[in-house]
Design a protein around this motif. Structure first.
Motif, PDB file in Angstrom:
ATOM      1  N   ILE A   5     -10.275   3.375 -11.473  1.00 11.68           N
ATOM      2  CA  ILE A   5      -9.980   3.363 -10.007  1.00 11.68           C
ATOM      3  C   ILE A   5     -10.939   2.670  -9.215  1.00 11.68           C
ATOM      4  CG2 ILE A   5      -9.434   4.690  -8.062  1.00 11.68           C
ATOM      5  CD1 ILE A   5      -7.391   6.085  -9.941  1.00 11.68           C
ATOM      6  N   LYS A   6     -12.105   3.368  -9.592  1.00  9.52           N
ATOM      7  CA  LYS A   6     -13.292   2.777  -8.833  1.00  9.52           C
ATOM      8  C   LYS A   6     -13.758   1.291  -8.915  1.00  9.52           C
ATOM      9  CE  LYS A   6     -16.019   7.230  -8.252  1.00  9.52           C
ATOM     10  NZ  LYS A   6     -17.213   7.947  -8.711  1.00  9.52           N
ATOM     11  N   LYS A   7     -13.490   0.945 -10.210  1.00 12.36           N
ATOM     12  CA  LYS A   7     -13.762  -0.471 -10.326  1.00 12.36           C
ATOM     13  C   LYS A   7     -12.616  -1.373  -9.690  1.00 12.36           C
ATOM     14  CE  LYS A   7     -14.093  -3.665 -14.168  1.00 12.36           C
ATOM     15  NZ  LYS A   7     -15.753  -4.118 -13.899  1.00 12.36           N
ATOM     16  N   ALA A   8     -11.444  -0.884  -9.901  1.00 10.02           N
ATOM     17  CA  ALA A   8     -10.260  -1.683  -9.249  1.00 10.02           C
ATOM     18  C   ALA A   8     -10.557  -1.759  -7.911  1.00 10.02           C
ATOM     19  CB  ALA A   8      -9.290  -1.058  -9.736  1.00 10.02           C
ATOM     20  N   ARG A   9     -10.718  -0.666  -7.254  1.00 10.09           N
ATOM     21  CA  ARG A   9     -10.825  -0.732  -5.515  1.00 10.09           C
ATOM     22  C   ARG A   9     -11.878  -1.589  -5.101  1.00 10.09           C
ATOM     23  NH1 ARG A   9     -13.130   5.364  -4.965  1.00 10.09           N
ATOM     24  NH2 ARG A   9     -15.363   4.804  -4.591  1.00 10.09           N
ATOM     25  N   LYS A  10     -13.024  -2.084  -5.858  1.00  8.16           N
ATOM     26  CA  LYS A  10     -13.847  -2.868  -5.605  1.00  8.16           C
ATOM     27  C   LYS A  10     -13.411  -4.376  -5.467  1.00  8.16           C
ATOM     28  CE  LYS A  10     -17.718  -0.171  -7.639  1.00  8.16           C
ATOM     29  NZ  LYS A  10     -18.771  -0.137  -8.276  1.00  8.16           N
ATOM     30  N   LEU A  11     -12.237  -4.744  -6.174  1.00  8.18           N
ATOM     31  CA  LEU A  11     -11.603  -6.067  -6.141  1.00  8.18           C
ATOM     32  C   LEU A  11     -10.852  -6.397  -4.847  1.00  8.18           C
ATOM     33  CD1 LEU A  11     -10.701  -5.879  -9.881  1.00  8.18           C
ATOM     34  CD2 LEU A  11     -12.697  -7.133  -9.012  1.00  8.18           C
ATOM     35  N   LYS A  46      -7.587  -4.330  -2.072  1.00  6.10           N
ATOM     36  CA  LYS A  46      -6.671  -3.215  -1.793  1.00  6.10           C
ATOM     37  C   LYS A  46      -5.849  -2.799  -2.966  1.00  6.10           C
ATOM     38  CE  LYS A  46      -6.054  -4.379   3.111  1.00  6.10           C
ATOM     39  NZ  LYS A  46      -4.908  -4.665   4.130  1.00  6.10           N
ATOM     40  N   LEU A  47      -6.336  -1.530  -3.296  1.00  7.38           N
ATOM     41  CA  LEU A  47      -5.490  -1.051  -4.494  1.00  7.38           C
ATOM     42  C   LEU A  47      -4.096  -0.360  -4.287  1.00  7.38           C
ATOM     43  CD1 LEU A  47      -5.761  -0.268  -7.331  1.00  7.38           C
ATOM     44  CD2 LEU A  47      -7.042   1.814  -6.912  1.00  7.38           C
ATOM     45  N   VAL A  48      -3.304  -0.707  -4.849  1.00 12.75           N
ATOM     46  CA  VAL A  48      -1.799  -0.476  -4.997  1.00 12.75           C
ATOM     47  C   VAL A  48      -1.787   0.230  -6.374  1.00 12.75           C
ATOM     48  CG1 VAL A  48       0.492  -0.869  -4.785  1.00 12.75           C
ATOM     49  CG2 VAL A  48      -1.226  -1.969  -3.281  1.00 12.75           C
ATOM     50  N   VAL A  49      -1.554   1.418  -6.324  1.00 12.00           N
ATOM     51  CA  VAL A  49      -1.148   2.179  -7.501  1.00 12.00           C
ATOM     52  C   VAL A  49       0.372   2.361  -7.740  1.00 12.00           C
ATOM     53  CG1 VAL A  49      -1.370   4.391  -8.708  1.00 12.00           C
ATOM     54  CG2 VAL A  49      -3.347   3.428  -7.532  1.00 12.00           C
ATOM     55  N   GLY A  50       0.855   1.929  -8.888  1.00 12.83           N
ATOM     56  CA  GLY A  50       2.196   2.146  -9.365  1.00 12.83           C
ATOM     57  C   GLY A  50       2.505   3.629 -10.019  1.00 12.83           C
ATOM     58  N   VAL A  51       3.245   4.275  -9.839  1.00 12.40           N
ATOM     59  CA  VAL A  51       3.453   5.520 -10.771  1.00 12.40           C
ATOM     60  C   VAL A  51       4.860   5.499 -11.199  1.00 12.40           C
ATOM     61  CG1 VAL A  51       3.691   7.977 -10.671  1.00 12.40           C
ATOM     62  CG2 VAL A  51       1.989   6.974  -9.247  1.00 12.40           C
ATOM     63  N   VAL A  93      -7.524   4.306  -2.690  1.00 13.01           N
ATOM     64  CA  VAL A  93      -6.157   3.961  -3.179  1.00 13.01           C
ATOM     65  C   VAL A  93      -5.493   3.569  -1.782  1.00 13.01           C
ATOM     66  CG1 VAL A  93      -3.797   4.615  -4.061  1.00 13.01           C
ATOM     67  CG2 VAL A  93      -6.053   5.405  -5.339  1.00 13.01           C
ATOM     68  N   HIS A  94      -5.013   2.435  -1.749  1.00  8.19           N
ATOM     69  CA  HIS A  94      -4.430   1.785  -0.415  1.00  8.19           C
ATOM     70  C   HIS A  94      -3.054   2.249  -0.180  1.00  8.19           C
ATOM     71  CE1 HIS A  94      -3.533  -0.859   2.745  1.00  8.19           C
ATOM     72  NE2 HIS A  94      -2.626  -1.367   2.180  1.00  8.19           N
ATOM     73  N   ARG A  95      -2.110   2.364  -1.355  1.00 13.48           N
ATOM     74  CA  ARG A  95      -0.900   2.670  -1.208  1.00 13.48           C
ATOM     75  C   ARG A  95      -0.370   3.071  -2.617  1.00 13.48           C
ATOM     76  NH1 ARG A  95       4.331  -1.123  -0.775  1.00 13.48           N
ATOM     77  NH2 ARG A  95       2.814  -2.794  -0.835  1.00 13.48           N
ATOM     78  N   VAL A  96       0.600   3.961  -2.560  1.00 10.08           N
ATOM     79  CA  VAL A  96       1.150   4.184  -3.986  1.00 10.08           C
ATOM     80  C   VAL A  96       2.630   3.951  -3.930  1.00 10.08           C
ATOM     81  CG1 VAL A  96       1.606   6.065  -5.657  1.00 10.08           C
ATOM     82  CG2 VAL A  96      -0.475   6.012  -4.361  1.00 10.08           C
ATOM     83  N   ILE A  97       3.376   3.359  -5.116  1.00 11.38           N
ATOM     84  CA  ILE A  97       4.707   3.042  -5.156  1.00 11.38           C
ATOM     85  C   ILE A  97       5.258   3.687  -6.390  1.00 11.38           C
ATOM     86  CG2 ILE A  97       4.290   0.890  -3.506  1.00 11.38           C
ATOM     87  CD1 ILE A  97       4.264  -0.642  -6.274  1.00 11.38           C
ATOM     88  N   GLU A  98       6.687   3.297  -6.431  1.00  8.68           N
ATOM     89  CA  GLU A  98       7.189   3.848  -7.738  1.00  8.68           C
ATOM     90  C   GLU A  98       7.383   2.597  -8.533  1.00  8.68           C
ATOM     91  OE1 GLU A  98      11.021   6.441  -9.379  1.00  8.68           O
ATOM     92  OE2 GLU A  98      10.985   5.546  -7.274  1.00  8.68           O
ATOM     93  N   GLN A  99       7.222   2.641  -9.978  1.00  6.19           N
ATOM     94  CA  GLN A  99       7.654   1.718 -10.870  1.00  6.19           C
ATOM     95  C   GLN A  99       8.486   2.403 -11.791  1.00  6.19           C
ATOM     96  OE1 GLN A  99       4.524  -1.120 -12.613  1.00  6.19           O
ATOM     97  NE2 GLN A  99       5.555  -0.795 -14.565  1.00  6.19           N
ATOM     98  N   LYS A 100       9.943   1.792 -11.668  1.00  7.00           N
ATOM     99  CA  LYS A 100      10.875   2.354 -12.352  1.00  7.00           C
ATOM    100  C   LYS A 100      11.123   2.235 -13.587  1.00  7.00           C
ATOM    101  CE  LYS A 100      13.707   2.813  -7.919  1.00  7.00           C
ATOM    102  NZ  LYS A 100      14.898   2.615  -7.134  1.00  7.00           N
ATOM    103  N   THR A 101      10.467   1.314 -14.236  1.00  4.99           N
ATOM    104  CA  THR A 101      10.549   0.806 -15.588  1.00  4.99           C
ATOM    105  C   THR A 101       9.224   0.654 -16.341  1.00  4.99           C
ATOM    106  OG1 THR A 101      10.806  -1.562 -15.246  1.00  4.99           O
ATOM    107  CG2 THR A 101      12.730  -0.437 -15.120  1.00  4.99           C
ATOM    108  N   LEU A 102       9.229   0.573 -17.855  1.00  9.73           N
ATOM    109  CA  LEU A 102       7.836   0.231 -18.204  1.00  9.73           C
ATOM    110  C   LEU A 102       7.730  -1.356 -18.025  1.00  9.73           C
ATOM    111  CD1 LEU A 102       8.330   1.943 -21.813  1.00  9.73           C
ATOM    112  CD2 LEU A 102       7.027   2.724 -19.803  1.00  9.73           C
ATOM    113  N   SER A 103       8.530  -1.978 -17.820  1.00 12.01           N
ATOM    114  CA  SER A 103       8.102  -3.542 -17.423  1.00 12.01           C
ATOM    115  C   SER A 103       7.444  -3.522 -16.037  1.00 12.01           C
ATOM    116  CB  SER A 103       9.373  -4.401 -17.348  1.00 12.01           C
ATOM    117  OG  SER A 103       9.504  -5.652 -16.734  1.00 12.01           O
ATOM    118  N   TYR A 104       6.360  -4.516 -16.024  1.00 10.43           N
ATOM    119  CA  TYR A 104       5.942  -4.655 -14.700  1.00 10.43           C
ATOM    120  C   TYR A 104       6.439  -5.884 -14.152  1.00 10.43           C
ATOM    121  CZ  TYR A 104       1.432  -1.933 -15.931  1.00 10.43           C
ATOM    122  OH  TYR A 104       0.707  -1.013 -16.283  1.00 10.43           O
TER     123      TYR A 104
END
Length: 375
Positions: free
Chosen positions: A259-265, A267-272, A302-313
């Motif tokens: 996560i630390k590496k990703a946020r340097k790139l 705005k980090l959006v995390v899907g759960v 972490v800028h925002r968290v969203i729901e990912q409803k399927t395994l497919s991205y």
């Protein structure tokens, strides 16, 4: 490793922007100057000691650095004849603080992406930032590359050359060779040339390799026009979307490192993953979706968290169009291999980039994951 930042120049080409402070204190965003950004990135990447050469408005510069309250130890060295010499002499003035050290060397007017600094620090050999994709500048540094090494650096070289910037990672043995030649130049009253002129005489002994940053931001600011371009690029960088997706009930230090590496790139959006999506490829999650979502909402960066409803991205990626997708490299095999393939295909549709990080192999996390399966 110490950082050496050269801030003795006059910066006259910036006009009124440098009438009350050194060029390095020029604002590049509403909250950052060239220098504050450099120092924060150095601190984030584990650098603790900074040697800074000063000249023009030196007291203003010293007070400014201290006001930033960063976890850095500063050594300030003033070039007493900064208006009569080039930065080769500033390095000479600071020589006692630079011996027997690995060095990250940069000009004080340089603006770069965090990933560029991070990759240069990780480079195993001494290196200099170059770009294979940027057109050769007429008046700025180029690096001549022969047999995979930097042979010459200067404004006058065009054959076998690449665009270059004064951002170096120098292992102490190579740095000693160069610093000895700098000392020799200055003690022979050759103090008005670039330090690279001294390097060009010993490049067969001082092994510096090109680090190709390609199109990533790493450029100096010499004029108000340069400043406008850099501000625009920084705005774009800071608003890039970076996407990661998690299914876990357990957030451990391996996840935090990625996560630390990703946020340097950007705005980090995390899907759960939804509960049903998790259950479709492993055990039913121990914590329900809302609890897992809350875990990530409370992680710094972490800028925002969203729901990912399927395994497919696919649906999420086509909606967000993130510049980067970040994932552990563990999905190259097994049940997630097809998902990875789909991700790379969707990213290719619009030019997105997949960044894969080494998966944490710590045995204690594997044991915890095994225990969770049987809850």
């Amino acid at each position: 490793m110490k950082a050496l930042i050269l801030n003795s120049g006059l910066g006259h080409r910036m006009g009124v922007l440098t009438s009350e402070h050194p060029k390095c204190m020029t604002e590049v965003s509403p909250t950052e100057t060239i220098l504050s950004r450099q120092l924060k990135l150095l601190a984030e990447n584990g650098i603790e000691e900074v040697v800074m050469t000063t000249g023009y408005f030196d007291e203003v510069l010293v007070n400014y650095c201290k006001s930033l309250c960063l976890p850095l130890h500063y050594t300030f060295v003033k070039n007493p004849i900064y208006d009569q010499t080039n930065y080769i002499y500033s390095i000479y003035c600071a020589k006692e603080h630079l011996m027997n050290q690995d060095i990250i060397l940069m000009h004080g007017d340089l603006v770069f992406e965090n990933s560029v600094l991070e990759d240069i620090l990780a480079f195993p050999k001494s290196c200099m930032k170059v770009s294979s994709t940027i057109t050769l500048p007429e008046k700025d540094f180029k690096a001549v590359i022969h047999n995979g090494r930097v042979e010459k650096v200067g404004v006058e070289f065009f054959s076998d050359a690449m665009e270059a910037q004064a951002l170096y990672k120098l292992n102490k043995d190579d740095w000693k060779i160069w610093l000895d030649k700098i000392i020799e130049f200055c003690e022979s009253d050759n103090r008005k040339c670039y330090a690279e002129v001294a390097f060009n005489q010993i490049s067969d002994k001082c092994a510096i390799y090109p680090f190709d940053a390609e199109n990533r931001l790493c450029t100096e600011i010499d004029t108000p026009e340069d400043l406008a371009v850099v501000k625009s690029k920084l705005h774009e960088i800071e608003n890039r979307i970076v996407y990661m997706c998690f299914s876990t009930d357990l957030v451990h230090c391996g996840h935090i490192a990625v996560i630390k590496k990703a946020r340097k790139l950007g705005k980090l959006v995390v899907g759960v993953l939804s509960d049903d999506a998790v259950a479709s490829f492993k055990h039913r999650p121990l914590l329900p979706f809302e609890d897992r979502k809350s875990l990530f909402e409370n992680i710094k960066g972490v800028h925002r968290v969203i729901e990912q409803k399927t395994l497919s991205y696919a649906e999420t990626l086509r909606s967000l169009k993130p510049t980067y997708v970040v994932h552990g490299d563990d999905w190259k095999e097994g049940i997630q291999k097809e998902i990875r393939s789909e991700v790379t295909d969707v990213l290719a549709e619009y030019g997105g980039i997949l960044v894969e990080c080494p998966y944490t192999q710590d045995e204690k996390y594997k044991l915890l994951e095994e225990k969770i399966k049987f809850q």
